[in-house]
Design a protein around this motif. Structure first.
Motif, mmCIF file in Angstrom:
data_model
loop_
_atom_site.group_PDB
_atom_site.id
_atom_site.type_symbol
_atom_site.label_atom_id
_atom_site.label_comp_id
_atom_site.label_asym_id
_atom_site.label_seq_id
_atom_site.Cartn_x
_atom_site.Cartn_y
_atom_site.Cartn_z
ATOM 1 N N UNK A 114 -10.612 -8.068 12.908
ATOM 2 C CA UNK A 114 -10.812 -6.351 12.301
ATOM 3 C C UNK A 114 -10.289 -5.599 13.480
ATOM 4 N N UNK A 115 -9.401 -4.763 13.228
ATOM 5 C CA UNK A 115 -8.669 -3.738 14.201
ATOM 6 C C UNK A 115 -9.176 -2.357 13.695
ATOM 7 N N UNK A 116 -9.555 -1.577 14.729
ATOM 8 C CA UNK A 116 -9.869 -0.172 14.527
ATOM 9 C C UNK A 116 -8.658 0.784 15.119
ATOM 10 N N UNK A 117 -8.204 1.520 14.173
ATOM 11 C CA UNK A 117 -7.062 2.216 14.556
ATOM 12 C C UNK A 117 -7.196 3.728 14.601
ATOM 13 N N UNK A 118 -6.623 4.511 15.493
ATOM 14 C CA UNK A 118 -6.901 6.045 15.528
ATOM 15 C C UNK A 118 -5.459 6.458 15.108
ATOM 16 N N UNK A 119 -5.455 7.486 13.903
ATOM 17 C CA UNK A 119 -4.028 7.940 13.559
ATOM 18 C C UNK A 119 -4.217 8.868 12.535
ATOM 19 N N UNK A 120 -3.063 9.498 12.179
ATOM 20 C CA UNK A 120 -2.914 10.603 11.083
ATOM 21 C C UNK A 120 -2.739 9.552 9.542
ATOM 22 N N UNK A 121 -3.555 10.247 8.558
ATOM 23 C CA UNK A 121 -3.476 9.702 7.430
ATOM 24 C C UNK A 121 -3.718 10.605 6.153
ATOM 25 N N UNK A 122 -3.315 10.054 5.102
ATOM 26 C CA UNK A 122 -3.469 10.722 3.713
ATOM 27 C C UNK A 122 -3.682 9.801 2.752
ATOM 28 N N UNK A 123 -4.382 10.604 1.850
ATOM 29 C CA UNK A 123 -5.003 9.932 0.414
ATOM 30 C C UNK A 123 -3.792 10.021 -0.618
ATOM 31 N N UNK A 124 -3.467 9.023 -0.866
ATOM 32 C CA UNK A 124 -2.181 8.848 -2.056
ATOM 33 C C UNK A 124 -2.631 8.233 -3.232
ATOM 34 N N UNK A 125 -1.793 8.528 -4.287
ATOM 35 C CA UNK A 125 -2.071 7.709 -5.637
ATOM 36 C C UNK A 125 -0.613 7.106 -5.922
ATOM 37 N N UNK A 126 -1.046 5.833 -6.464
ATOM 38 C CA UNK A 126 0.025 4.674 -6.722
ATOM 39 C C UNK A 126 0.035 4.808 -8.256
ATOM 40 N N UNK A 127 1.491 4.798 -8.543
ATOM 41 C CA UNK A 127 1.635 4.453 -10.090
ATOM 42 C C UNK A 127 2.582 3.146 -10.128
ATOM 43 N N UNK A 128 2.180 2.127 -10.699
ATOM 44 C CA UNK A 128 2.883 0.987 -10.736
ATOM 45 C C UNK A 128 3.418 0.928 -12.402
ATOM 46 N N UNK A 129 5.028 1.086 -12.623
ATOM 47 C CA UNK A 129 5.569 1.033 -14.021
ATOM 48 C C UNK A 129 5.885 -0.289 -14.146
ATOM 49 N N UNK A 130 6.102 -0.918 -15.117
ATOM 50 C CA UNK A 130 6.377 -2.353 -15.606
ATOM 51 C C UNK A 130 7.336 -2.249 -16.663
ATOM 52 N N UNK A 131 8.483 -2.774 -16.831
ATOM 53 C CA UNK A 131 9.253 -2.784 -17.720
ATOM 54 C C UNK A 131 9.879 -4.182 -18.042
#
Length: 774
Positions: A627-644
Motif C-alpha cells: 500500500x502507498x499513500x500519495x499526496x497530490x491533486x485529484x478530482x472526482x469523475x464519472x465514467x461511461x462505458x459504451x459497448x457496441x
C-alpha cells in the motif's frame, strides 16, 4: 568488349577516372540468365580458413556515382539515404544488430518489388543478385504480393527481408495525436499489412571466406578485380551442419575462453566459483558416472541449463522429496529425457564436471525447497562458467544436438561475367530474424518465457542452441556462427548494466518482461527478483513490489496495451490471486507499455519540446502489503462505458475472434466546462452496485478474475489523480474504490489517462490531499 577491357587493363586508375558507363559495362558484362548463371546449389563441403580476395593492382571503379541504381544503390550503404538519426542519436538498424561505431553509415531500403524486378531485367547486376538470392530461398516470390526491405551496412552481409502483404501510410494530426497519446506533435505511421499465414523471410547475401576454384574473384588478370563489384558486401563463414560436432564445440570453447581472459564480464574473477548447494556431478563413481551431490565449500567450474519445462505430468523427470535420496545415489543416463541426455553429452565434451538443472537440483513440490532456492538464482547463473540455453527445444523431449536444415542454404551464386571471369557469392536464410536482437531476439519458445528472461540477464555467458546456428552471448558482445572474423553483435544481457545507470532502460526491461509468459501467475515477481537485486546492489535503489522505491512515481506511468484486439477493451487480465498491489504492473497479466513516460532514445526530442513535469509525491509506503499513500491533486469523475456490437465479428474467423464481439469506449467527465476524455483501462472494468452507504457503491472497479467482460453499457464513479503535466495534456491515474477488506478508505488503480487538458487542474473544484492506493 575485349578491346575495351584490354584498354582498362593497361590503364592505371586515377582519382578522376569515371570508369565504364552503365550502358556499356552492365548491359554487356551482365551474365545471361539462361547460359551464364550457375543455378544455386546446396553447399555440402566445409569451408576452409579465411582467405580474403587479393589484388595485384588497385581495383577499377566500374560505375561512377552518377549512375548508381536508385533501387538497390549497388548494395552500397554510403550511396543510399542514411538509416537512423545522428542528431537525435536514434541508432540505425546496423548499430542495433552489430557492435559498430555510432557514425556507421547504414541504410534500409524499401523498394517496390516490381521496381527491383524491372531493374534486374533492365541490366542492374546488383538488383539481379537480390532477385536471384530471393529465388534461391523462396522460389516464386515474384508472383506473390510482397514487400522488400534491403539492409545495408559496411563490412557485414546484405540482408533482404521478404514480407508478404502491403504497406499503408497514414498521418495523424497534432490534435489527433494529442487526444490519443497526449503528444502535441503530428505523427506519421507506416503500417505493414501482413499475410498472417506467411511469415517473413530474411535472406543473407555474403562473400565466402574460402577461395573458389577460380581463385575467389575470378579476375582475368592484374588491374581488374571482380570483387570490387561487391566490395561493400560483407564476408561470412559457413555454419557447421551439426550443433554437436567438433566445429561447434570449438566455437563454444573459443568464445568462452576469450571472454574469461579478455572481458570484464560479471563472474570473471580470479577465484573459481563456489558450487551451488546441489549440483549434478558428471564424473561420479557410479555406473553411469552421474550423481546429484550436495557440495559444501567446493570451488569448481560448472554449467547451468536454461530451457522450457513443457507440460508437467507424473512422468516428468525431476527431483522431489520422494526420490531425492535415489538421485543422490546415482542417475541413470538412459532414464534422462532426450534434452538432458544431450546437455550431459555437451557438458562432458566441453570438459566440465558439474551441471546445474533447476528441476533436478531444486526439490520440487509443496514439500520442496523452491522458496529458499529461487532467491539464489542470481548467484547460480551469474557464477556459472557457461549457461546452455536450449533454444531449439520446447520441452524435455526435444534434443539440441541436431543436424541443420539444408533447405535454408547456403547456396552458391556464381555470376559468370562474359570475358571477365566468375564472381561467387553465397546466399542463405538468415540464422535469426533481423531487428529482434535488441529486444532479446526471437529463438522460439525459449524467448517467450519469463523465468528464462531472468536467467539470461543474470548469466555471465550463454550459448544458445537455436535451430539454425549457435549463438554466444556475454556481457561484452554476442557472436553467431556464420559471422566473419572480427564481426560481433551487441549483447542483450548488458541491459541489466544499462538498467543500473538509467531508469528508462529499466522501464524498457519491464516492457520486455511482461511480454514473456509464465506458468504460475504468482511467480511473476519471483521471476524478476534476482534481476532487481543485481540492479539494487549497483544503484542503491530499493526494490518494492516490482519497481524501485526511489523511482516510484515515474513507475506508475505504465498502461496496458491492446496489440491484438484494437477493440477498446484492455488485453490485460486480472491474476487469479492478489499477488501485487493494483498500482504495480505485476497486478495484471498481459503486455504493458511505458511509452508515455520514456524520455530517452527517439522520445528525447518529444521530451525536450513537451517535457513531463511530475507533481505527485509519495508520503508513505507499506512494504508488507504494498500500500502507498500519495499526496497530490485529484478530482472526482464519472465514467461511461459504451459497448457496441462488432459488425465484422465471426466465430469462423480467427482474426475477428481476437477482436471480440464488442467494441468498448471509456469516457470520463470531470467538469462540465471541459470535454470528456478517454483513458486506457488496465483490465476489463465494471460498476459496483450495492448499499449506497458503502464507499464503493457506484464505483468503477476492476472486473474480478474469471468474470466475463460486460456486454451492456455502464456508468461508475472514479477518482482522477494527477501524476504529471505536459504543456497541454496531463498524465493521471484513474482509481476506483477498493472492495477488499482494508482498514480505512483505500483506492485501487483501474487505468491511466494521457489526454486530460492540463487546464482542468487549475480549477477551483480540484482538491489536494492524501490518497491511499492498494
Amino acid at each position: 568488349m575485349k578491346k575495351l577491357f584490354r584498354k582498362l587493363k593497361d590503364k592505371k586508375p586515377s582519382g578522376n577516372d569515371q570508369g565504364l558507363l552503365e550502358t556499356t559495362s552492365l548491359r554487356e558484362a551482365l551474365p545471361s540468365i539462361a547460359q551464364d548463371i550457375t543455378p544455386p546449389a546446396p553447399i555440402q563441403t566445409p569451408v576452409a580458413q579465411p582467405s580474403p580476395p587479393t589484388t595485384t593492382a588497385p581495383p577499377i571503379e566500374v560505375l561512377p556515382s552518377s549512375n548508381i541504381c536508385q533501387i538497390c544503390f549497388h548494395l552500397d550503404a554510403t550511396h543510399a539515404p542514411r538509416d537512423g538519426n545522428l542528431n537525435t542519436k536514434d541508432p540505425s538498424w546496423a548499430e542495433l544488430e552489430y557492435n559498430l561505431p555510432p557514425d556507421t553509415h547504414a541504410a534500409k531500403l524499401v523498394p517496390k518489388s516490381e521496381d527491383l524486378i524491372n531493374s534486374a531485367n533492365g541490366g542492374c547486376m546488383h538488383c539481379f543478385i537480390v532477385r536471384t538470392a530471393l529465388n534461391a530461398i523462396h522460389p516464386g516470390w515474384e508472383n506473390e504480393k510482397t514487400i522488400l526491405h534491403i539492409f545495408l551496412a559496411p563490412g557485414v552481409p546484405v540482408v533482404v527481408r521478404l514480407e508478404f502483404g502491403s504497406l499503408i501510410t497514414t498521418h495523424m494530426s497534432r490534435e489527433e495525436a494529442l487526444q490519443t497519446y497526449g503528444f502535441d506533435v503530428p505523427v506519421k505511421f507506416t503500417v505493414t499489412v501482413r499475410d498472417a499465414e506467411k511469415p517473413s523471410v530474411d535472406v543473407e547475401i555474403y562473400r565466402p571466406l574460402s577461395p573458389s576454384p577460380s581463385g575467389g574473384s575470378g579476375a582475368p588478370g592484374p588491374g581488374f578485380d571482380l570483387s570490387s563489384l561487391v566490395r561493400h558486401v560483407g564476408f561470412g563463414e559457413e555454419i557447421p551442419q551439426c550443433a554437436g560436432n567438433e566445429d561447434s564445440l570449438n566455437f563454444i570453447n573459443k568464445r568462452v575462453n576469450e571472454c574469461i581472459t579478455s572481458h570484464s564480464c560479471e563472474g570473471n574473477n580470479k577465484l573459481l566459483p563456489q558450487l551451488p548447494s546441489r549440483v549434478i556431478w558428471l564424473q561420479a563413481h557410479t555406473p553411469s558416472h552421474i550423481q546429484l551431490v550436495e557440495p559444501t565449500g567446493i570451488r569448481a567450474k560448472y554449467i547451468a541449463l536454461s530451457y522450457c519445462w513443457g507440460s508437467v505430468s507424473p512422468d516428468t523427470y525431476l527431483t522431489d522429496a520422494r526420490n531425492l535420496e535415489s538421485r543422490k545415489a546415482g542417475i541413470n543416463y538412459d532414464e534422462l529425457p532426450p534434452l538432458l541426455q544431450d546437455v550431459v553429452t555437451c557438458v562432458r565434451a566441453l570438459g566440465i564436471e558439474y551441471l546445474w538443472v533447476d528441476r533436478l537440483c531444486i526439490v520440487q513440490g509443496d514439500d520442496g525447497d523452491f522458496s529458499t532456492q529461487a532467491p539464489k538464482m542470481g548467484d547460480i547463473y551469474g557464477d556459472a562458467t557457461l549457461t546452455i540455453a536450449a533454444a531449439s527445444g520446447e520441452s524435455e523431449n526435444d534434443r539440441i544436438l541436431l543436424e541443420r536444415d539444408t533447405k535454408a542454404g547456403p547456396f552458391s551464386l556464381d555470376l559468370k561475367l562474359k570475358g571477365m571471369g566468375t564472381l561467387t557469392l553465397k546466399v542463405r536464410r538468415r540464422t535469426h530474424k533481423l531487428e529482434t536482437e535488441y529486444v532479446g531476439g526471437d529463438y522460439g519458445r525459449v524467448s517467450t518465457r519469463a523465468w528464462i528472461w531472468q536467467e539470461r540477464l543474470l548469466s555471465s555467458r550463454t550459448v544458445f542452441f537455436t535451430p539454425r546456428a549457435l549463438k554466444f552471448e556475454c556481457h561484452h558482445h554476442s557472436v553467431w556462427q556464420g559471422y566473419a572474423p572480427g564481426v560481433v553483435g551487441n549483447s542483450w544481457s548488458t541491459h541489466v548494466e544499462l538498467a543500473s545507470s538509467s531508469h528508462n532502460a529499466w522501464l524498457r526491461l519491464l516492457i520486455e518482461f511482461m511480454k514473456r509468459n509464465i506458468t504460475n501467475a504468482s511467480d511473476r515477481l519471483p521471476a524478476i527478483e534476482s534481476v532487481m537485486k543485481r540492479i539494487a546492489v549497483k544503484t542503491g535503489w530499493s526494490p518494492f513490489w516490482g519497481v524501485f522505491e526511489e523511482k516510484l512515481v515515474e513507475s506508475l506511468g505504465w498502461s496496458a496495451i491492446d496489440l491484438k484486439t484494437s477493440s477498446g477493451q484492455a488485453s490485460c487480465r486480472m491474476n487469479p490471486g492478489h499477488y501485487a498491489p493494483t498500482w504495480s504492473w505485476a497486478s495484471v497479466d498481459g503486455e504493458i507499455t511505458y511509452i508515455h513516460v520514456l524520455t530517452d532514445q527517439h522520445y528525447a526530442p518529444l521530451h525536450q519540446v513537451d517535457p513531463l513535469m511530475y507533481e505527485l509525491q509519495c508520503r508513505d509506503l507499506d512494504r508488507a502489503t504494498g500500500a502507498i499513500t500519495m499526496v497530490g491533486s485529484y478530482l472526482i469523475g464519472g465514467i461511461r462505458c459504451t459497448i457496441e456490437p462488432n459488425a465484422s465479428y465471426s466465430e469462423e474467423s480467427e482474426m475477428t475472434r481476437e477482436v471480440g464481439k464488442y467494441r468498448y469506449t471509456h469516457n470520463v467527465r470531470v467538469s462540465g466546462q471541459h470535454p470528456d476524455f478517454l483513458f486506457n483501462p488496465d483490465v476489463p472494468l465494471m460498476s459496483v452496485e450495492g448499499d449506497p452507504n458503502q464507499p464503493y457503491s457506484g464505483s468503477a472497479v476492476r472486473a474480478p478474475y474469471g468474470v466475463d467482460d460486460p456486454t451492456e453499457e455502464w456508468t461508475g464513479n472514479c477518482l482522477v489523480l494527477l501524476v504529471a503535466r505536459r504543456n497541454k495534456r496531463s498524465l493521471a491515474l484513474l482509481l476506483g474504490a477498493s472492495l477488499r477488506n482494508i482498514d480505512g478508505a483505500a483506492w485501487e488503480r483501474i487505468g491511466l489517462s494521457t489526454s486530460i487538458d492540463v487546464s482542468v487542474w487549475d480549477e477551483e473544484h480540484v482538491k489536494t490531499g492524501l490518497i491511499r492506493v492498494v
